[in-house]
Scaffold this active site. Structure first.
Site, mmCIF file in Angstrom:
data_model
loop_
_atom_site.group_PDB
_atom_site.id
_atom_site.type_symbol
_atom_site.label_atom_id
_atom_site.label_comp_id
_atom_site.label_asym_id
_atom_site.label_seq_id
_atom_site.Cartn_x
_atom_site.Cartn_y
_atom_site.Cartn_z
ATOM 1 N N CYS A 1 3.115 -5.022 6.556
ATOM 2 C CA CYS A 1 2.614 -4.609 5.136
ATOM 3 C C CYS A 1 4.073 -3.815 4.331
ATOM 4 C CB CYS A 1 1.524 -3.411 4.996
ATOM 5 S SG CYS A 1 -0.136 -4.355 5.399
ATOM 6 N N HIS B 1 0.778 -1.135 -0.339
ATOM 7 C CA HIS B 1 0.292 -0.204 -0.150
ATOM 8 C C HIS B 1 0.763 1.138 -0.322
ATOM 9 C CE1 HIS B 1 1.104 0.547 4.384
ATOM 10 N NE2 HIS B 1 0.352 -0.168 4.634
#
Length: 201
Positions: A177, A161
């Site tokens: 992440c 992301h």
């Protein structure tokens, strides 16, 4: 102009220097007041003498048997993300953020299962346990930790992301992440599809 002229104190130089000194505490106070627990200053890391491997081009062959649907390789050591198009017409290399610790780092093969522009964010149960003060939900926008775009992986809670906090890129700074600059995730978002292969090493 002589050296003497350059270093001769003047009323203007004195006033400018004094203003700068007076202004410094105010700036520090303002920074403390706007501290955001979701975007703390990244922890200092040991100095890296050279990190040219982050921007070393790689060939997909050693990592993937084919390029069906395109391929993403995330190298958590050099903190770089590589992308190859299915027809080999395009190769991209982006600096990335990686998980804070080895325990938070998941390695292996997965794939993109969903693409979201303007993602919302909720902390995982383990994040909420570690940080009970964190909000349970953040809507899309400038305060969202996922930035402008997110690629959801087949591993639960794992994503590639963007981030509005550009200090995190190139660092160990995430809870699991992989983060990219917003302009880079926007580009990668347009290049990938549901089914794009992903390998984290």
């Amino acid at each position: 102009m002589s050296k003497k002229t350059l270093f001769t104190p003047t009323r203007r130089r004195f006033l400018a220097g004094t203003a700068a000194l007076i202004g410094s505490p105010a700036l520090a106070t303002e920074e403390e007041e706007t501290y955001d627990p979701l975007r703390p200053e990244p922890e200092p890391e040991p100095a890296v003498r050279r990190n040219i491997s982050s921007f070393k081009a790689l060939h997909w062959g050693p990592y993937f048997s084919n390029l069906k649907n395109g391929a993403v390789l995330v190298d958590t050591t050099s903190r770089a993300l590589h992308f190859w198009a299915e027809d080999e017409s395009l190769y991209k290399l982006y600096p990335s953020s990686v998980p804070l610790t080895d325990e938070m780092t998941r390695r292996g093969r997965t794939s993109v299962i969903r693409k979201v522009e303007g993602p919302s964010w909720s902390p995982t149960p383990s994040m909420k346990k570690r940080n009970p003060e964190w909000p349970s939900y953040i809507e899309p926008g400038p305060d969202n930790p996922l930035g402008t775009h997110a690629l959801y992986l087949s591993w639960k809670y794992y994503r590639i992301h963007g981030t509005h906090d550009t200090r995190k890129i190139g660092r160990k700074s995430s809870n699991g992440c992989i983060g990219l600059y917003n302009q880079h995730i926007s580009e990668l978002f347009s290049l990938t599809k549901v089914g794009t292969q992903v390998l984290l090493i």
